[in-house]
Design an enzyme around this catalytic site. Structure first.
Site, short mmCIF file in Angstrom:
data_model
loop_
_atom_site.label_atom_id
_atom_site.label_comp_id
_atom_site.label_asym_id
_atom_site.label_seq_id
_atom_site.Cartn_x
_atom_site.Cartn_y
_atom_site.Cartn_z
N CYS A 133 0.93 -1.08 0.14
CA CYS A 133 -0.09 -0.10 -0.06
C CYS A 133 0.84 1.36 -0.11
O CYS A 133 0.82 2.03 -0.91
CB CYS A 133 -0.75 0.08 1.04
SG CYS A 133 -2.14 -1.42 1.07
N1 LIG Z 1 -2.59 -5.89 2.25
C1 LIG Z 1 -2.97 -4.66 2.47
O1 LIG Z 1 -2.80 -4.53 3.77
C2 LIG Z 1 -4.15 -4.08 1.87
C3 LIG Z 1 -4.82 -3.23 2.75
C4 LIG Z 1 -5.81 -2.37 1.90
C5 LIG Z 1 -6.23 -2.54 0.70
N2 LIG Z 1 -5.38 -3.43 -0.17
C6 LIG Z 1 -5.34 -3.52 -1.29
O2 LIG Z 1 -6.25 -4.60 -1.86
C7 LIG Z 1 -5.80 -5.36 -3.01
C8 LIG Z 1 -5.59 -6.66 -2.93
O3 LIG Z 1 -4.48 -6.61 -1.79
P1 LIG Z 1 -3.95 -7.94 -1.07
O4 LIG Z 1 -2.80 -7.61 -0.11
O5 LIG Z 1 -4.99 -8.78 -0.44
O6 LIG Z 1 -3.03 -9.00 -2.22
P2 LIG Z 1 -2.56 -10.47 -2.27
O7 LIG Z 1 -1.73 -10.54 -3.30
O8 LIG Z 1 -2.50 -10.75 -0.74
O9 LIG Z 1 -4.09 -11.18 -2.66
C9 LIG Z 1 -4.61 -11.12 -3.86
C10 LIG Z 1 -4.99 -12.40 -4.45
O10 LIG Z 1 -5.53 -12.26 -5.78
C11 LIG Z 1 -5.14 -13.15 -6.64
N3 LIG Z 1 -5.62 -12.80 -7.98
C12 LIG Z 1 -4.73 -12.13 -8.68
N4 LIG Z 1 -5.28 -11.76 -9.86
C13 LIG Z 1 -6.74 -12.47 -9.78
C14 LIG Z 1 -7.72 -12.51 -10.78
N5 LIG Z 1 -7.87 -12.01 -11.83
N6 LIG Z 1 -8.71 -13.36 -10.37
C15 LIG Z 1 -8.70 -14.10 -9.11
N7 LIG Z 1 -7.88 -13.81 -8.05
C16 LIG Z 1 -6.81 -13.10 -8.42
C17 LIG Z 1 -3.85 -13.59 -6.40
O11 LIG Z 1 -3.74 -14.95 -6.69
C18 LIG Z 1 -3.83 -13.57 -4.92
O12 LIG Z 1 -4.09 -14.59 -4.01
C19 LIG Z 1 -4.91 -4.41 -3.69
O13 LIG Z 1 -5.34 -3.45 -4.52
C20 LIG Z 1 -4.15 -3.66 -2.31
O14 LIG Z 1 -3.56 -2.40 -2.64
C21 LIG Z 1 -4.23 -4.17 0.61
#
Ligand SMILES: NC(=O)c1ccc[n+]([C@@H]2O[C@H](COP(=O)([O-])OP(=O)(O)OC[C@H]3O[C@@H](n4cnc5c(N)ncnc54)[C@H](O)[C@@H]3O)[C@@H](O)[C@H]2O)c1
Length: 405
Positions: A257
């Site tokens: 982030c």
């Molecule tokens: N991690 C954090 O602390 C956090 C906090 C707030 C917001 N976010 C936002 O949330 C979103 C997700 O982040 P995250 O940390 O959960 O990511 P992550 O990498 O932990 O998980 C994302 C998952 O999505 C899957 N994926 C990717 N493309 C896909 C698709 N087309 N169809 C289905 N699955 C798919 C991946 O295999 C992965 O398992 C991002 O935009 C991030 O910026 C993250």
């Protein structure tokens, strides 16, 4: 409901929804993760195996790679990564491919929510046109909202349930439906007038952190040069009951982030003919911290030592998680190595990192740098060996053998 992406955002959301009485399909394109989750082993620290197994056994949750299973869902949330491309600009490839993949299976009257972080206009200009073009003809009414995730992995206090949720929808019916959904899983929802406000608020929140971390990192360098303990200064300033919020220095910023979202902001600014000079400078200051810390470390080692060795404690980007994405510790390692220092690392939550393995605390070294304070790292063991520690986390103030940055 269906949640697309079962990572740090999607899986905790799935469990929160199960707790609220929803039956959840978790879609992820990464098959090994789906197999792991369905086997009852959580890939996310905040979700225990026991909690996951209960949801699986009770039949309220299952993970799948098969998008067609979302066809009965009334709510679909997109929780996939929104990283940067090679030009360090927004890369919406995964988000857009998720939008394309859900569209053919959307039923009439379903609600699509983006939780992934992105620049204002992503829902309206990128997601909605794709979904409307590819959805089944009979699914005449599909509703859309943006509700950016604010979860802070590893935080024992704030979670999906008790963190207020921003909801900005495309029209009144979408807003009503999105609020009803989030009210079912969150203690508080906050209605904003458009998806763009919700998207922009998320970028503001993380940019606020980036800029304030940069300020304190710069202040730390100033204090260090003057022999002042910056933590005492922060504590002193924090005694002001209004108008000040303490931030602490560290190796830099990491994770999915804070280093990334401000670059979404600066890209968006450029699209609008503007720039965000303060944000870019803040980013630059944070990127200088690994060098500053490497210099401090070198100053703590006997300059006649022929082959100095440093053990880095904690390589994850923050305490309590095994997530090394964008970890500033990588730059710290490079900075130390560029000064001819042999570096190894120890992190109980990260078994392997960039092709190397976590070493034991008995690794032969001249100094340890506490970069990220992970649980169960026995600092006393190192101190008893006579190893001095440079602490970037201020976890051991007033401890003999430990120096805070
Ligand atoms: N991690 C954090 O602390 C956090 C906090 C707030 C917001 N976010 C936002 O949330 C979103 C997700 O982040 P995250 O940390 O959960 O990511 P992550 O990498 O932990 O998980 C994302 C998952 O999505 C899957 N994926 C990717 N493309 C896909 C698709 N087309 N169809 C289905 N699955 C798919 C991946 O295999 C992965 O398992 C991002 O935009 C991030 O910026 C993250």
């Amino acid at each position: 409901m269906a949640i697309i992406g079962q990572g740090y955002v999607g899986l905790p959301l799935a469990m929160a929804a199960v707790d609220a009485g929803w039956t959840v399909i978790g879609v992820d394109i990464f098959e090994p993760k789906v197999t792991q989750i369905n086997g009852g082993s959580s890939p996310v620290e905040d979700i225990t195996d026991i909690r996951l197994q209960a949801a699986l056994t009770n039949g309220f949750y299952k993970a799948t790679t098969d998008y067609s299973l979302i066809s009965n869902a009334s709510v679909i949330t997109l929780c996939v990564p929104t990283p940067l491309n090679q030009k360090r600009e927004p890369d919406l490839t995964l988000l857009l491919s998720a939008a394309k993949a859900i569209a053919p299976f959307l039923s009439n009257e379903s609600l699509v929510v983006t939780e992934s972080t992105s620049y204002p206009g992503t829902l309206r200009n990128e997601i909605i046109p794709i979904v409307n073009k590819l959805k089944p003809k009979m699914s005449e009414n599909v509703y859309f909202a943006s509700a950016p995730e604010r979860v802070n992995p590893g935080d024992a206090l704030w979670n999906q349930k008790n963190t207020p949720r921003l909801v900005g929808a495309i029209d009144a019916v979408s807003q009503e439906r999105a609020l009803a959904f989030y009210e079912s899983i969150c203690d508080a929802t906050i209605c904003v007038s458009t998806p763009e406000v919700a998207e922009a608020a998320k970028l503001l929140e993380n940019t606020f952190r980036l800029v304030n971390i940069a300020l304190i990192n710069e202040f730390t360098q100033l204090c260090s040069a003057s022999g002042i303990n910056v933590h005492e200064v922060i504590d002193a300033a924090s005694s002001k009951p209004y108008g000040f919020m303490p931030f602490r220095p560290g190796v830099g910023v990491g994770g999915h982030c804070i280093p990334i979202d401000p670059l979404y902001l600066s890209w968006w600014a450029r699209q609008n003919g503007s720039e965000v000079a303060l944000v870019e400078l803040a980013n630059q200051i944070n990127l200088e911290m690994p060098n500053f810390i490497a210099d401090r470390a070198v100053a703590m080692i006997d300059s006649f030592k022929p082959h100095p060795k440093i053990l880095i404690l904690g390589v994850a980007y923050k305490a309590g998680v095994g997530d090394t994405r964008e970890s500033p510790v990588l730059e710290l390692q490079h900075a130390l190595e560029s000064k001819g220092i042999e570096v190894a690392w120890h992190d109980p939550l990260v078994p392997s990192w960039r092709g190397t393995k976590s070493v034991g605390l008995d690794w032969d070294c001249d100094l340890a740098i506490l970069a990220t304070k992970q649980p169960k790292v026995d600092i006393a063991f190192l101190l008893n060996r006579g190893i001095a520690i440079l602490d970037c986390t201020n976890s051991y103030p007033n401890t003999t053998g430990v120096t805070s940055i």
